[in-house]
Scaffold this motif. Structure first.
Motif, PDB file in Angstrom:
ATOM      1  N   LEU A   1       0.825  -1.200   0.000  1.00 53.04           N
ATOM      2  CA  LEU A   1       0.000   0.000   0.000  1.00 53.04           C
ATOM      3  C   LEU A   1       0.866   1.259   0.000  1.00 53.04           C
ATOM      4  CD1 LEU A   1      -2.908   1.083   0.161  1.00 53.04           C
ATOM      5  CD2 LEU A   1      -2.745   0.913   2.652  1.00 53.04           C
ATOM      6  N   ALA A   2       1.905   1.263   0.806  1.00 54.50           N
ATOM      7  CA  ALA A   2       2.783   2.429   0.897  1.00 54.50           C
ATOM      8  C   ALA A   2       3.543   2.667  -0.406  1.00 54.50           C
ATOM      9  CB  ALA A   2       3.767   2.240   2.052  1.00 54.50           C
ATOM     10  N   ARG A   3       3.876   1.602  -1.119  1.00 52.40           N
ATOM     11  CA  ARG A   3       4.686   1.740  -2.331  1.00 52.40           C
ATOM     12  C   ARG A   3       3.855   1.953  -3.590  1.00 52.40           C
ATOM     13  NH1 ARG A   3       8.403  -3.538  -0.740  1.00 52.40           N
ATOM     14  NH2 ARG A   3       9.354  -2.587   1.118  1.00 52.40           N
ATOM     15  N   PHE A   4       2.662   1.378  -3.642  1.00 55.72           N
ATOM     16  CA  PHE A   4       1.875   1.386  -4.874  1.00 55.72           C
ATOM     17  C   PHE A   4       0.478   1.967  -4.681  1.00 55.72           C
ATOM     18  CE2 PHE A   4       4.945  -2.098  -5.119  1.00 55.72           C
ATOM     19  CZ  PHE A   4       5.602  -1.769  -6.297  1.00 55.72           C
ATOM     20  N   GLY A   5       0.216   2.543  -3.525  1.00 57.86           N
ATOM     21  CA  GLY A   5      -1.109   3.080  -3.229  1.00 57.86           C
ATOM     22  C   GLY A   5      -1.319   4.504  -3.686  1.00 57.86           C
ATOM     23  N   GLY A   6      -0.941   4.828  -4.906  1.00 63.25           N
ATOM     24  CA  GLY A   6      -1.239   6.132  -5.488  1.00 63.25           C
ATOM     25  C   GLY A   6      -0.817   7.281  -4.583  1.00 63.25           C
ATOM     26  N   PRO A   7      -1.754   8.119  -4.145  1.00 59.34           N
ATOM     27  CA  PRO A   7      -1.399   9.285  -3.326  1.00 59.34           C
ATOM     28  C   PRO A   7      -0.763   8.926  -1.991  1.00 59.34           C
ATOM     29  CG  PRO A   7      -3.783   8.957  -3.404  1.00 59.34           C
ATOM     30  CD  PRO A   7      -3.195   8.057  -4.422  1.00 59.34           C
ATOM     31  N   LEU A   8      -0.955   7.702  -1.512  1.00 62.08           N
ATOM     32  CA  LEU A   8      -0.268   7.287  -0.287  1.00 62.08           C
ATOM     33  C   LEU A   8       1.233   7.175  -0.519  1.00 62.08           C
ATOM     34  CD1 LEU A   8      -2.746   4.549   0.954  1.00 62.08           C
ATOM     35  CD2 LEU A   8      -2.590   6.923   1.695  1.00 62.08           C
ATOM     36  N   ALA A   9       1.611   6.913  -1.768  1.00 66.08           N
ATOM     37  CA  ALA A   9       3.026   6.769  -2.096  1.00 66.08           C
ATOM     38  C   ALA A   9       3.661   8.095  -2.495  1.00 66.08           C
ATOM     39  CB  ALA A   9       3.195   5.753  -3.235  1.00 66.08           C
ATOM     40  N   TRP A  10       2.899   8.972  -3.166  1.00 63.56           N
ATOM     41  CA  TRP A  10       3.524  10.186  -3.682  1.00 63.56           C
ATOM     42  C   TRP A  10       3.206  11.449  -2.868  1.00 63.56           C
ATOM     43  CZ3 TRP A  10      -0.158   8.386  -7.707  1.00 63.56           C
ATOM     44  CH2 TRP A  10      -1.369   9.088  -7.693  1.00 63.56           C
ATOM     45  N   SER A  11       2.210  11.380  -1.965  1.00 63.97           N
ATOM     46  CA  SER A  11       1.859  12.559  -1.181  1.00 63.97           C
ATOM     47  C   SER A  11       2.584  12.574   0.157  1.00 63.97           C
ATOM     48  CB  SER A  11       0.349  12.612  -0.927  1.00 63.97           C
ATOM     49  OG  SER A  11      -0.361  12.801  -2.118  1.00 63.97           O
ATOM     50  N   GLN A  12       2.656  13.760   0.748  1.00 68.55           N
ATOM     51  CA  GLN A  12       3.175  13.852   2.102  1.00 68.55           C
ATOM     52  C   GLN A  12       2.139  13.324   3.078  1.00 68.55           C
ATOM     53  OE1 GLN A  12       5.230  17.972   0.674  1.00 68.55           O
ATOM     54  NE2 GLN A  12       4.489  17.930   2.776  1.00 68.55           N
TER      55      GLN A  12
END
Length: 411
Positions: A281-292
């Motif tokens: 989830l942390a690596r590939f979960g969209g905004p969870l991966a790229w957002s602060q």
């Protein structure tokens, strides 16, 4: 026209249609703007009232701070203390790279409180956008195989927005609201199914959690539940409506919720029934991966709220909210009367009538949301309100009187 062009044309507007939504909805939004019901500039005034630029004071009956915690002194101090201890507003990098110890401490304490591995997101909507495509592709379960995604018709817009992304991974269906027969039929026909719903809906009512858990036991149904409108309101420690009906958050369940409503702070949380997928989830979960992640004052305020959730004050606030709901239900009839939830929709009918009623009630000192298509069906416009623990009985009685004045035949 080529077969390829025909196929592409057939696939558009399967799950969203901006043209129709804007064409049919903008007239009501413009009426709301002309009626002074949106884009209102305000300041906080005494006793939690809001004050317009012209000096008019009013009670916000659309606040999702159901327990009144957004202005609780301990929570405000928690935000200030965190800022002082860290000396910064934020750690401006994705959590997969660096994570504040303060955030780690908060998530560990949340995990204990919720009885399930719980991680934070900058908003509940970003949590949803991160989790749902991975449920669709099968990467939140052990078998790693896609699941047919069944969305409840009334699922919040933040979930419906992700339908096209899920449809790139698997088949996506929409069920009529709380239609368990439809859902069970899909489960009988399809080997792997996921159901997407709210625990408590933003336009009133709730999901049949016990019945959904029965289908889960029977068919291996995956449950994705947004319980934003009940976090803090249900459960001994405010775990929420859905979580409080589960012995555990099992590996076929994910619950997301907003910290910006009953919890009284900001951000979102994800209760993971299968904590082993946290890294995916942390690596590939969209905004969870790229957002602060949560900023420093949000973490500090949320930690203060968590501490309050372990005290008797939480129960006192929950009881105050229930008392206010009971009083309102005695005074105003809504389809949600007697359901025990703080969200009520006072049905009016046409959008222009809802706007007119909301504008009149605002001048009596109470702000309500005029809701209309595409928020609700055409012809079913109304006034949406959120009851709170920090409203006084006199507030509720005065509001009910205003409703009777501006909404005809309302008892």
């Amino acid at each position: 026209m080529s077969a390829e062009t025909a196929t592409a044309s057939d696939n558009i507007h399967r799950f969203r249609n901006n043209g129709t939504a804007i064409k049919d909805g903008n007239q009501a939004w413009n009426a709301a703007l002309e009626g002074g019901l949106i884009d209102i500039r305000v300041d906080y005034d005494a006793n939690g009232r809001l004050r317009r630029l012209d000096g008019h004071r009013f009670v916000n009956l659309c606040s999702c701070s159901y327990l009144g915690l957004a202005s609780h002194p301990a929570i405000l101090e928690g935000a200030i203390d965190a800022l002082r201890s860290q000396g910064a507003m934020d750690l401006p990098i994705t959590r997969i790279r660096l994570r504040l110890n303060l955030l780690e401490e908060f998530e560990d304490e949340l995990t204990k409180l919720m009885g399930a591995r719980t991680v934070c997101a900058v908003t509940c909507s970003s949590a949803t956008a991160g989790v749902l495509p991975l449920v669709a592709s099968g990467h939140m379960t052990e078998d790693g195989r896609p699941r047919v995604m069944v969305f409840d018709k009334f699922a919040h817009f933040s979930m419906n927005l992700i339908k096209p992304i899920c449809a790139d991974e698997t088949e996506v269906l929409t069920a009529r609201h709380n239609d368990l027969n439809f859902l069970e039929d899909v489960c009988k026909k399809k080997e792997r199914v996921a159901y997407v719903c709210d625990g408590v809906y933003s336009t009133g009512g709730s999901a049949p959690i016990k019945e959904l858990l029965t289908l889960q036991d029977r068919y291996g149904l995956y449950l994705f539940i947004d319980d934003s409108h009940s976090l803090s309101l249900w459960g001994e420690h405010g775990q929420g409506y859905a979580r409080s009906q589960m012995a555990e958050v099992n590996p076929l369940t994910t619950i997301v919720a907003s910290l910006g409503k009953g919890w009284g702070t900001s951000g979102g949380i994800i209760m993971l029934g299968a904590p082993q997928f946290e890294a995916v989830l942390a690596r590939f979960g969209g905004p969870l991966a790229w957002s602060q992640g949560l900023n420093v004052p949000s973490i500090g305020a949320s930690m203060a709220s968590l501490k309050l959730h372990r005290t008797p004050e939480l129960g006192r606030l929950q009881r105050s909210l229930r008392d206010n709901i009971l009083l309102f239900d005695e005074l105003v009839t809504t389809p949600e009367r007697g359901d025990g939830f703080p969200l009520k929709v006072i049905r009016v009918g046409e959008a222009e009538d809802a706007v007119r009623a909301s504008a009149g009630i605002l001048e009596r000192g109470f702000y309500t949301s005029a809701v209309f298509f595409p928020i609700v069906k055409k012809g079913e416009a109304g006034l949406r309100i959120m009851l709170r623990a920090d409203l006084t009985p006199d507030d509720i009685r005065a509001f009910a009187a205003a409703v009777h004045e501006f909404v005809p035949h309302r008892k």
